[in-house]
Design an enzyme around this catalytic site. Structure first.
Site, PDB file in Angstrom:
ATOM      1  N   ALA A  27       2.902   8.369   0.031  1.00 53.47           N
ATOM      2  CA  ALA A  27       1.717   8.089   0.591  1.00 53.47           C
ATOM      3  C   ALA A  27       1.853   7.164   1.665  1.00 53.47           C
ATOM      4  O   ALA A  27       1.988   5.854   1.410  1.00 53.47           O
ATOM      5  CB  ALA A  27       0.653   7.587  -0.703  1.00 53.47           C
ATOM      6  N   GLN A  34      14.623   1.077  32.150  1.00 47.89           N
ATOM      7  CA  GLN A  34      15.060   2.032  33.078  1.00 47.89           C
ATOM      8  C   GLN A  34      15.408   1.232  34.379  1.00 47.89           C
ATOM      9  O   GLN A  34      16.322   1.351  35.127  1.00 47.89           O
ATOM     10  CB  GLN A  34      14.193   3.226  33.444  1.00 47.89           C
ATOM     11  CG  GLN A  34      14.556   4.271  34.262  1.00 47.89           C
ATOM     12  CD  GLN A  34      16.155   5.146  33.750  1.00 47.89           C
ATOM     13  OE1 GLN A  34      16.218   5.118  32.490  1.00 47.89           O
ATOM     14  NE2 GLN A  34      16.583   5.821  34.542  1.00 47.89           N
ATOM     15  N   ILE A  62       7.734  -2.502   2.129  1.00 46.38           N
ATOM     16  CA  ILE A  62       6.998  -3.632   2.148  1.00 46.38           C
ATOM     17  C   ILE A  62       7.387  -4.936   2.720  1.00 46.38           C
ATOM     18  O   ILE A  62       8.451  -5.473   2.274  1.00 46.38           O
ATOM     19  CB  ILE A  62       6.481  -3.903   0.494  1.00 46.38           C
ATOM     20  CG1 ILE A  62       6.107  -2.407  -0.241  1.00 46.38           C
ATOM     21  CG2 ILE A  62       5.382  -4.965   0.516  1.00 46.38           C
ATOM     22  CD1 ILE A  62       4.569  -1.880   0.584  1.00 46.38           C
ATOM     23  N   GLU A  99       0.694   0.768  10.488  1.00 47.06           N
ATOM     24  CA  GLU A  99      -0.931   0.508  10.311  1.00 47.06           C
ATOM     25  C   GLU A  99      -1.762   1.699  10.982  1.00 47.06           C
ATOM     26  O   GLU A  99      -2.856   1.548  11.856  1.00 47.06           O
ATOM     27  CB  GLU A  99      -1.523  -0.683  11.211  1.00 47.06           C
ATOM     28  CG  GLU A  99      -0.618  -1.814  10.991  1.00 47.06           C
ATOM     29  CD  GLU A  99      -0.294  -2.633   9.749  1.00 47.06           C
ATOM     30  OE1 GLU A  99      -0.128  -1.598   8.808  1.00 47.06           O
ATOM     31  OE2 GLU A  99       0.171  -3.571   9.773  1.00 47.06           O
ATOM     32  N   GLY A 100      -0.955   2.868  10.485  1.00 50.76           N
ATOM     33  CA  GLY A 100      -1.722   4.271  11.025  1.00 50.76           C
ATOM     34  C   GLY A 100      -0.788   4.791  12.348  1.00 50.76           C
ATOM     35  O   GLY A 100      -0.917   4.031  13.353  1.00 50.76           O
ATOM     36  N   GLY A 118      18.325  -1.009  34.751  1.00 49.34           N
ATOM     37  CA  GLY A 118      19.732  -0.308  34.694  1.00 49.34           C
ATOM     38  C   GLY A 118      20.455  -0.647  33.498  1.00 49.34           C
ATOM     39  O   GLY A 118      19.959  -1.085  32.292  1.00 49.34           O
ATOM     40  N   LEU A 134       0.815  -1.245  -0.002  1.00 50.14           N
ATOM     41  CA  LEU A 134       0.034  -0.168   0.014  1.00 50.14           C
ATOM     42  C   LEU A 134       0.976   1.194  -0.078  1.00 50.14           C
ATOM     43  O   LEU A 134       0.644   2.279  -0.811  1.00 50.14           O
ATOM     44  CB  LEU A 134      -0.885  -0.001   1.222  1.00 50.14           C
ATOM     45  CG  LEU A 134      -1.889   1.173   1.493  1.00 50.14           C
ATOM     46  CD1 LEU A 134      -2.935   1.016   0.190  1.00 50.14           C
ATOM     47  CD2 LEU A 134      -2.493   1.122   2.753  1.00 50.14           C
ATOM     48  N   THR A 135       1.873   1.463   0.988  1.00 48.33           N
ATOM     49  CA  THR A 135       2.514   2.754   1.141  1.00 48.33           C
ATOM     50  C   THR A 135       3.362   2.991   0.044  1.00 48.33           C
ATOM     51  O   THR A 135       4.205   2.278  -0.700  1.00 48.33           O
ATOM     52  CB  THR A 135       3.431   2.357   2.419  1.00 48.33           C
ATOM     53  OG1 THR A 135       2.554   2.015   3.584  1.00 48.33           O
ATOM     54  CG2 THR A 135       4.070   3.739   2.820  1.00 48.33           C
TER      55      THR A 135
HETATM   56  C1  LIG Z   1       9.368  -1.751   9.359  1.00 50.85           C
HETATM   57  C2  LIG Z   1       8.152  -1.342   8.526  1.00 50.85           C
HETATM   58  C3  LIG Z   1       7.297  -2.268   7.845  1.00 50.85           C
HETATM   59  C4  LIG Z   1       5.995  -1.780   6.982  1.00 50.85           C
HETATM   60  N1  LIG Z   1       5.421  -2.697   6.176  1.00 50.85           N
HETATM   61  C5  LIG Z   1       4.467  -2.270   5.614  1.00 50.85           C
HETATM   62  C6  LIG Z   1       3.734  -3.005   4.458  1.00 50.85           C
HETATM   63  O1  LIG Z   1       3.912  -4.239   4.628  1.00 50.85           O
HETATM   64  N2  LIG Z   1       2.960  -2.712   3.540  1.00 50.85           N
HETATM   65  C7  LIG Z   1       2.699  -1.294   3.358  1.00 50.85           C
HETATM   66  O2  LIG Z   1       2.004  -0.831   2.501  1.00 50.85           O
HETATM   67  N3  LIG Z   1       3.179  -0.416   4.323  1.00 50.85           N
HETATM   68  C8  LIG Z   1       4.248  -0.864   5.223  1.00 50.85           C
HETATM   69  N4  LIG Z   1       4.908   0.064   5.982  1.00 50.85           N
HETATM   70  C9  LIG Z   1       4.644   1.566   5.928  1.00 50.85           C
HETATM   71  C10 LIG Z   1       4.013   2.026   7.164  1.00 50.85           C
HETATM   72  O3  LIG Z   1       2.653   1.531   7.281  1.00 50.85           O
HETATM   73  C11 LIG Z   1       4.012   3.613   7.204  1.00 50.85           C
HETATM   74  O4  LIG Z   1       5.535   3.866   7.713  1.00 50.85           O
HETATM   75  C12 LIG Z   1       3.141   4.176   7.930  1.00 50.85           C
HETATM   76  O5  LIG Z   1       1.768   4.213   7.535  1.00 50.85           O
HETATM   77  C13 LIG Z   1       3.604   5.872   8.083  1.00 50.85           C
HETATM   78  O6  LIG Z   1       3.720   6.426   6.828  1.00 50.85           O
HETATM   79  P1  LIG Z   1       5.301   7.304   6.635  1.00 50.85           P
HETATM   80  O7  LIG Z   1       6.275   6.356   7.144  1.00 50.85           O
HETATM   81  O8  LIG Z   1       5.139   7.747   5.037  1.00 50.85           O
HETATM   82  O9  LIG Z   1       5.004   8.370   7.505  1.00 50.85           O
HETATM   83  P2  LIG Z   1       4.392   9.875   7.391  1.00 50.85           P
HETATM   84  O10 LIG Z   1       3.189   9.647   6.522  1.00 50.85           O
HETATM   85  O11 LIG Z   1       5.472  10.708   6.545  1.00 50.85           O
HETATM   86  O12 LIG Z   1       4.034  10.373   8.758  1.00 50.85           O
HETATM   87  C14 LIG Z   1       5.170  10.777   9.347  1.00 50.85           C
HETATM   88  C15 LIG Z   1       4.587  11.240  10.742  1.00 50.85           C
HETATM   89  O13 LIG Z   1       3.855  12.230  10.941  1.00 50.85           O
HETATM   90  C16 LIG Z   1       2.973  12.230  11.763  1.00 50.85           C
HETATM   91  N5  LIG Z   1       1.593  12.256  11.488  1.00 50.85           N
HETATM   92  C17 LIG Z   1       1.081  11.613  10.344  1.00 50.85           C
HETATM   93  N6  LIG Z   1      -0.182  12.120  10.165  1.00 50.85           N
HETATM   94  C18 LIG Z   1      -0.489  13.075  10.976  1.00 50.85           C
HETATM   95  C19 LIG Z   1      -1.729  13.828  11.213  1.00 50.85           C
HETATM   96  N7  LIG Z   1      -2.877  14.035  10.585  1.00 50.85           N
HETATM   97  N8  LIG Z   1      -1.282  14.866  12.451  1.00 50.85           N
HETATM   98  C20 LIG Z   1      -0.345  14.936  12.953  1.00 50.85           C
HETATM   99  N9  LIG Z   1       0.786  14.062  12.701  1.00 50.85           N
HETATM  100  C21 LIG Z   1       0.810  13.160  11.562  1.00 50.85           C
HETATM  101  C22 LIG Z   1       3.071  10.951  12.481  1.00 50.85           C
HETATM  102  O14 LIG Z   1       3.867  11.035  13.814  1.00 50.85           O
HETATM  103  C23 LIG Z   1       3.830  10.255  11.531  1.00 50.85           C
HETATM  104  O15 LIG Z   1       4.540   8.976  12.158  1.00 50.85           O
HETATM  105  C24 LIG Z   1       5.852  -0.519   7.082  1.00 50.85           C
HETATM  106  C25 LIG Z   1       6.871   0.634   7.521  1.00 50.85           C
HETATM  107  C26 LIG Z   1       7.831  -0.044   8.278  1.00 50.85           C
HETATM  108  C27 LIG Z   1       8.712   1.117   9.037  1.00 50.85           C
END
Ligand SMILES: Cc1cc2nc3c(=O)[nH]c(=O)nc-3n(C[C@H](O)[C@H](O)[C@H](O)COP(=O)(O)OP(=O)(O)OC[C@H]3O[C@@H](n4cnc5c(N)ncnc54)[C@H](O)[C@@H]3O)c2cc1C
Length: 404
Positions: A138, A342, A165, A369-370, A345, A133-134
């Site tokens: 996006a 913590q 992914i 997942e959000g 130690g 998805l990601t």
């Molecule tokens: C180890 C790992 C495994 C993953 N596996 C998958 C997978 O299998 N499939 C897949 O599709 N994706 C996967 N992801 C992606 C994951 O779902 C995204 O990283 C996540 O949805 C956040 O998106 P982003 O990293 O682009 O952060 P961004 O969208 O850039 O957001 C950055 C930060 O902004 C803040 N933020 C976001 N929205 C708001 C808001 N409305 N108001 C205030 N603050 C906000 C939050 O603190 C957020 O952490 C994986 C990520 C990791 C690190």
């Protein structure tokens, strides 16, 4: 076996055969998964032994319908299984949540022929799927997807890329959500890993969740037959949301399992360690830290249990409860693991000690997942929206509050 530190009262609503599954998972954790967790958490290579064990022992099958060889576990059971695994090994827990996340759209939207071909094999762990998805632009804002599926004869041509992914390097099939070129919404497509035009990047290094590596994907004019579409055109986003709802419940359960494990370790240390002439656990400061952790964990388990019951009943407000349960459990886990480290130690900081791994693993539950902030937005927005129709607080007089 001696009693657990955390009460078993949440098992009471389960049927005897469901309780047997939990005890089976406990035995696996005690005999194999727990003792092997440190080795699994040392290197970010796919933990095949853990995955094969979970498949062989029928735990992977809990995510699949009975018609395809699964057990279709109720969520009230599923959270107990994931909590047990999370208590000792995030890798094992994430293999169960990740299998569910990536196969859910196949269960919900694949053609009968594709279901017959793939689901029994996914269920037995013979093949794997990944959830794509990601994208670079996006993540939290998933509607910003730029990958495009263009209709072409009896199928689609897919262009774009995906980021982060999980299991892309080991999955046989990739569930991909893309924007339809004519702006009629999103479509879910199932792409085999050997599809011409698909490039899977080398695994990308990360902080924790070792044993389930991530990669990026690139699609250059990848042809996908219409028979590999999941659901109808326009269903891509709702199929992803359906899978993510279950994954959020799973993330909360995994985080609570880890938090429970962290308190078990910290409380044991507080009993073993003597300082300033008495046990660490006899110092009021340490007692208060442990009390806060345990009390918050039990409150969070109750919220998650209520959420699972809502899912199993099909309640309309389940998604909001899942946001609350995930937000609370994952933020709590990060705090509990930090405080437990913590309390232990310097030992807590050692790679040899489980809390170092727990600490690294805890962070992702607050992001995947959000992210927590996204769930706060969802919950707050829902409250304001519903307040217009909701019963008015009897302390108020009639009319807009701005008239006060
Ligand atoms: C180890 C790992 C495994 C993953 N596996 C998958 C997978 O299998 N499939 C897949 O599709 N994706 C996967 N992801 C992606 C994951 O779902 C995204 O990283 C996540 O949805 C956040 O998106 P982003 O990293 O682009 O952060 P961004 O969208 O850039 O957001 C950055 C930060 O902004 C803040 N933020 C976001 N929205 C708001 C808001 N409305 N108001 C205030 N603050 C906000 C939050 O603190 C957020 O952490 C994986 C990520 C990791 C690190």
């Amino acid at each position: 076996m001696p009693d657990r530190l955390f009460s078993d009262h949440l098992l009471q609503g389960l049927e005897p055969d469901e309780q047997a599954v939990v005890h089976h998972v406990r035995r696996l954790c005690t005999e194999t998964i727990g003792p092997n967790a440190a080795a699994v958490g040392r290197e970010d290579r796919f933990a095949w032994d853990t995955f094969r064990l979970l498949a062989r022992e029928g735990i992977v099958a809990t995510a699949f319908p009975k018609a395809f060889g699964g057990t279709d576990a109720r969520q009230v059971l599923r959270i107990r299984i994931i909590e047990e695994l999370g208590r000792v090994c995030s890798t094992a827990a994430s293999m169960i949540t990740g299998t569910d996340l990536s196969a859910r759209a196949i269960v919900a939207g694949a053609s009968k022929a594709l279901q017959q071909e793939l689901l029994p094999r996914l269920c037995r762990g013979e093949i794997q799927s990944a959830f794509g998805l990601t994208e670079a632009q996006a993540g939290s804002d998933v509607r910003g997807l730029a990958s495009v599926a263009r209709r072409d004869g009896d199928g689609y041509v897919l262009d774009g890329s995906k980021k982060f992914i999980t299991r892309a390097s080991t999955a046989d099939w990739l569930m991909v959500v893309a924007r339809l070129q004519d702006h009629t919404g999103f479509v879910g497509l199932l792409v085999p890993r050997d599809a011409p035009g698909l490039t899977i990047s080398p695994e990308v290094g990360k902080l924790g969740w070792f044993g389930v590596p991530i990669s990026s994907l690139r699609f250059d004019a990848v042809r996908v037959p219409a028979s590999h579409r999941l659901g109808e055109e326009g269903d891509g986003f709702s199929l992803a949301q359906d899978a993510l709802l279950r994954a959020r419940i799973g993330h909360a359960a995994m985080a609570l399992g880890r938090a429970i494990g962290a308190v078990e370790i910290a409380a044991t240390y507080a009993g073993d360690r003597r300082l300033f002439g008495r046990q660490l656990g006899e110092h009021q400061g340490a007692q208060w830290m442990l009390a806060d952790m345990a009390t918050q964990i039990e409150a969070s388990r109750a919220l998650l249990h209520a959420t699972a019951q809502k899912y199993d009943r099909g309640d309309a407000d389940c998604a909001i409860f899942a946001s609350m349960a995930k937000l609370h459990a994952t933020d709590l886990c990060m705090k509990v693991v930090t405080d437990a480290l913590q309390l232990t130690g310097g030992r807590g900081y050692l790679q040899d000690f489980p809390l170092e791994r727990f600490f690294r693993d805890a962070k992702l539950n607050q992001i995947g997942e959000g992210a927590s902030e996204v769930h706060k937005t969802v919950i707050g927005r829902d409250l304001v929206r519903r307040s217009v129709q909701a019963e008015r607080n009897p302390c108020l007089r009639e009319g807009p509050l701005t008239d006060y």
